[in-house]
Write a protein that holds these residues in place. Structure first.
Motif, PDB file in Angstrom:
ATOM      1  N   TYR A 251      14.828   9.793   0.669  1.00  0.00           N
ATOM      2  CA  TYR A 251      13.792   8.781   0.830  1.00  0.00           C
ATOM      3  C   TYR A 251      12.719   8.894  -0.249  1.00  0.00           C
ATOM      4  O   TYR A 251      12.150   7.876  -0.669  1.00  0.00           O
ATOM      5  N   ASP A 252      12.444  10.110  -0.713  1.00  0.00           N
ATOM      6  CA  ASP A 252      11.505  10.249  -1.831  1.00  0.00           C
ATOM      7  C   ASP A 252      12.068   9.561  -3.070  1.00  0.00           C
ATOM      8  O   ASP A 252      11.346   8.861  -3.793  1.00  0.00           O
ATOM      9  N   GLY A 253      13.356   9.776  -3.325  1.00  0.00           N
ATOM     10  CA  GLY A 253      13.984   9.124  -4.473  1.00  0.00           C
ATOM     11  C   GLY A 253      14.021   7.620  -4.328  1.00  0.00           C
ATOM     12  O   GLY A 253      13.753   6.882  -5.288  1.00  0.00           O
ATOM     13  N   LEU A 254      14.340   7.140  -3.131  1.00  0.00           N
ATOM     14  CA  LEU A 254      14.371   5.704  -2.884  1.00  0.00           C
ATOM     15  C   LEU A 254      12.988   5.087  -3.097  1.00  0.00           C
ATOM     16  O   LEU A 254      12.856   4.043  -3.750  1.00  0.00           O
TER      17      LEU A 254
ATOM     18  N   ASP B 280       0.828  -1.207   0.000  1.00  0.00           N
ATOM     19  CA  ASP B 280       0.000   0.000   0.000  1.00  0.00           C
ATOM     20  C   ASP B 280       0.863   1.259   0.000  1.00  0.00           C
ATOM     21  O   ASP B 280       0.535   2.254  -0.656  1.00  0.00           O
ATOM     22  N   LEU B 281       1.973   1.211   0.744  1.00  0.00           N
ATOM     23  CA  LEU B 281       2.871   2.363   0.749  1.00  0.00           C
ATOM     24  C   LEU B 281       3.480   2.583  -0.625  1.00  0.00           C
ATOM     25  O   LEU B 281       3.619   3.721  -1.086  1.00  0.00           O
ATOM     26  N   LEU B 282       3.846   1.508  -1.300  1.00  0.00           N
ATOM     27  CA  LEU B 282       4.427   1.650  -2.632  1.00  0.00           C
ATOM     28  C   LEU B 282       3.389   2.133  -3.639  1.00  0.00           C
ATOM     29  O   LEU B 282       3.711   2.908  -4.548  1.00  0.00           O
ATOM     30  N   SER B 283       2.147   1.712  -3.482  1.00  0.00           N
ATOM     31  CA  SER B 283       1.085   2.246  -4.341  1.00  0.00           C
ATOM     32  C   SER B 283       0.920   3.742  -4.093  1.00  0.00           C
ATOM     33  O   SER B 283       0.691   4.521  -5.022  1.00  0.00           O
ATOM     34  N   GLY B 284       1.060   4.136  -2.821  1.00  0.00           N
ATOM     35  CA  GLY B 284       0.994   5.548  -2.491  1.00  0.00           C
ATOM     36  C   GLY B 284       2.095   6.346  -3.151  1.00  0.00           C
ATOM     37  O   GLY B 284       1.901   7.504  -3.546  1.00  0.00           O
ATOM     38  N   VAL B 285       3.263   5.739  -3.306  1.00  0.00           N
ATOM     39  CA  VAL B 285       4.371   6.406  -3.983  1.00  0.00           C
ATOM     40  C   VAL B 285       4.038   6.633  -5.453  1.00  0.00           C
ATOM     41  O   VAL B 285       4.310   7.703  -6.011  1.00  0.00           O
ATOM     42  N   ARG B 286       3.437   5.640  -6.077  1.00  0.00           N
ATOM     43  CA  ARG B 286       3.059   5.798  -7.488  1.00  0.00           C
ATOM     44  C   ARG B 286       2.045   6.927  -7.652  1.00  0.00           C
ATOM     45  O   ARG B 286       2.110   7.708  -8.607  1.00  0.00           O
ATOM     46  N   LEU B 287       1.107   7.030  -6.698  1.00  0.00           N
ATOM     47  CA  LEU B 287       0.145   8.133  -6.753  1.00  0.00           C
ATOM     48  C   LEU B 287       0.852   9.466  -6.513  1.00  0.00           C
ATOM     49  O   LEU B 287       0.524  10.471  -7.140  1.00  0.00           O
ATOM     50  N   ARG B 288       1.843   9.473  -5.618  1.00  0.00           N
ATOM     51  CA  ARG B 288       2.578  10.709  -5.338  1.00  0.00           C
ATOM     52  C   ARG B 288       3.261  11.228  -6.598  1.00  0.00           C
ATOM     53  O   ARG B 288       3.285  12.438  -6.855  1.00  0.00           O
ATOM     54  N   LEU B 289       3.821  10.336  -7.394  1.00  0.00           N
ATOM     55  CA  LEU B 289       4.465  10.755  -8.641  1.00  0.00           C
ATOM     56  C   LEU B 289       3.431  11.338  -9.599  1.00  0.00           C
ATOM     57  O   LEU B 289       3.714  12.305 -10.317  1.00  0.00           O
ATOM     58  N   GLU B 290       2.245  10.750  -9.604  1.00  0.00           N
ATOM     59  CA  GLU B 290       1.162  11.294 -10.426  1.00  0.00           C
ATOM     60  C   GLU B 290       0.779  12.696  -9.938  1.00  0.00           C
ATOM     61  O   GLU B 290       0.525  13.605 -10.739  1.00  0.00           O
ATOM     62  N   ILE B 291       0.744  12.874  -8.630  1.00  0.00           N
ATOM     63  CA  ILE B 291       0.421  14.187  -8.063  1.00  0.00           C
ATOM     64  C   ILE B 291       1.485  15.214  -8.433  1.00  0.00           C
ATOM     65  O   ILE B 291       1.173  16.357  -8.789  1.00  0.00           O
ATOM     66  N   LEU B 292       2.749  14.832  -8.359  1.00  0.00           N
ATOM     67  CA  LEU B 292       3.831  15.754  -8.707  1.00  0.00           C
ATOM     68  C   LEU B 292       3.750  16.172 -10.177  1.00  0.00           C
ATOM     69  O   LEU B 292       3.996  17.333 -10.508  1.00  0.00           O
TER      70      LEU B 292
ATOM     71  N   ILE C 165      -2.750  22.615  -7.294  1.00  0.00           N
ATOM     72  CA  ILE C 165      -2.154  21.402  -6.739  1.00  0.00           C
ATOM     73  C   ILE C 165      -0.714  21.661  -6.317  1.00  0.00           C
ATOM     74  O   ILE C 165      -0.256  21.150  -5.288  1.00  0.00           O
ATOM     75  N   ALA C 166       0.000  22.477  -7.086  1.00  0.00           N
ATOM     76  CA  ALA C 166       1.388  22.804  -6.742  1.00  0.00           C
ATOM     77  C   ALA C 166       1.475  23.459  -5.364  1.00  0.00           C
ATOM     78  O   ALA C 166       2.358  23.135  -4.562  1.00  0.00           O
ATOM     79  N   GLU C 167       0.553  24.355  -5.067  1.00  0.00           N
ATOM     80  CA  GLU C 167       0.561  25.026  -3.772  1.00  0.00           C
ATOM     81  C   GLU C 167       0.257  24.042  -2.648  1.00  0.00           C
ATOM     82  O   GLU C 167       0.861  24.112  -1.573  1.00  0.00           O
ATOM     83  N   GLU C 168      -0.656  23.112  -2.887  1.00  0.00           N
ATOM     84  CA  GLU C 168      -0.975  22.108  -1.877  1.00  0.00           C
ATOM     85  C   GLU C 168       0.235  21.205  -1.619  1.00  0.00           C
ATOM     86  O   GLU C 168       0.533  20.863  -0.463  1.00  0.00           O
ATOM     87  N   VAL C 169       0.931  20.839  -2.673  1.00  0.00           N
ATOM     88  CA  VAL C 169       2.130  20.006  -2.543  1.00  0.00           C
ATOM     89  C   VAL C 169       3.216  20.756  -1.775  1.00  0.00           C
ATOM     90  O   VAL C 169       3.899  20.184  -0.917  1.00  0.00           O
ATOM     91  N   ARG C 170       3.384  22.039  -2.055  1.00  0.00           N
ATOM     92  CA  ARG C 170       4.395  22.836  -1.339  1.00  0.00           C
ATOM     93  C   ARG C 170       4.083  22.918   0.147  1.00  0.00           C
ATOM     94  O   ARG C 170       4.979  22.803   0.992  1.00  0.00           O
ATOM     95  N   ARG C 171       2.811  23.105   0.478  1.00  0.00           N
ATOM     96  CA  ARG C 171       2.444  23.180   1.897  1.00  0.00           C
ATOM     97  C   ARG C 171       2.708  21.849   2.604  1.00  0.00           C
ATOM     98  O   ARG C 171       3.211  21.823   3.737  1.00  0.00           O
ATOM     99  N   ALA C 172       2.378  20.761   1.929  1.00  0.00           N
ATOM    100  CA  ALA C 172       2.609  19.447   2.533  1.00  0.00           C
ATOM    101  C   ALA C 172       4.099  19.190   2.719  1.00  0.00           C
ATOM    102  O   ALA C 172       4.519  18.669   3.762  1.00  0.00           O
ATOM    103  N   ALA C 173       4.904  19.552   1.726  1.00  0.00           N
ATOM    104  CA  ALA C 173       6.352  19.355   1.825  1.00  0.00           C
ATOM    105  C   ALA C 173       6.934  20.175   2.963  1.00  0.00           C
ATOM    106  O   ALA C 173       7.817  19.700   3.701  1.00  0.00           O
TER     107      ALA C 173
END
Length: 214
Positions: free
Chosen positions: A177-180, A111-123, A132-140
């Motif tokens: 860790y994001d890259g990994l 499930d965590l790895l699926s979440g990573v695939r979705l994260r790349l889609e979000i980026l 979406i860019a602003e939401e991603v910046r706030r989360a980061a």
């Protein structure tokens, strides 16, 4: 494509059930997660998301008037998982134990790895969509702050060198860790080997008793 629509009021005289609403919202997010991972944001339709979540299209609009609203909610859900991982590291007796436990989860939990695939889609979407860019910046920024606080606490405990900048270290750790995670999500390298190497790199770079890099 989802379009904005005004949320409808519940039937007159019928009190809202907060628990039922919360559960329905979670079902919609879970359905959207599966659809977006499977087809991407733009290919996934409102009807598909609704069917996956077990709700009507009209019901979906009540909770998320637009696809952007769905994506922003998924960003926040992803952030909550990441913050929980940071808390798990912080709760461990030592930094080494905390890193080992959380990276082992990363490489073994599908499930965590699926979440990573979705994260790349979000980026990718954030590169096109300023909302979406602003939401991603706030989360980061929230993630960096959480890691900074973790490093400061570990410095006080004598596990991280005092000459380490918590802010710089947090940015580097998050980037690594994001890259990994991105590599592992698509089958790159041996997960266990890479996870151990990432942990050791952090401990070697920032741990006490190590010489500052030249």
């Amino acid at each position: 494509m989802m379009v904005s629509t005004a949320p409808r009021s519940p039937a007159s005289g019928r009190p809202a059930n907060p628990e039922a609403r919360a559960q329905r919202r979670e079902n919609i997010l879970a359905g959207a997660f599966r659809c977006f991972v499977r087809k991407g944001f733009h290919a996934a339709t409102t009807a598909e998301i609704s069917a996956e979540a077990g709700v009507s299209v009209a019901n979906l609009y009540q909770y998320f008037p637009s696809k952007d609203d769905l994506i922003k909610a998924l960003v926040q859900a992803d952030l909550a998982i990441d913050l929980e991982l940071v808390r798990m590291v912080d709760a461990a007796d030592t930094l080494a134990e905390g890193l080992e436990h959380t990276t082992r989860m990363l490489v073994t939990d599908p499930d965590l790895l699926s979440g990573v695939r979705l994260r790349l889609e979000i980026l990718a979407e954030a590169g096109r969509n300023p909302v979406i860019a602003e939401e991603v910046r706030r989360a980061a920024a929230q993630m960096v702050d959480a890691i900074v606080q973790l490093i400061v606490r570990r410095q006080r405990a004598g596990e991280v060198r005092n000459d380490v900048s918590p802010e710089t270290a947090a940015e580097l750790i998050l980037s690594m860790y994001d890259g990994l995670a991105s590599r592992l999500a698509f089958g790159g390298g041996d997960p266990a080997v890479l996870a151990r190497a990432a942990d050791q790199m952090i401990l070697t770079s920032f741990g006490v008793g190590r010489s500052p890099p030249t």
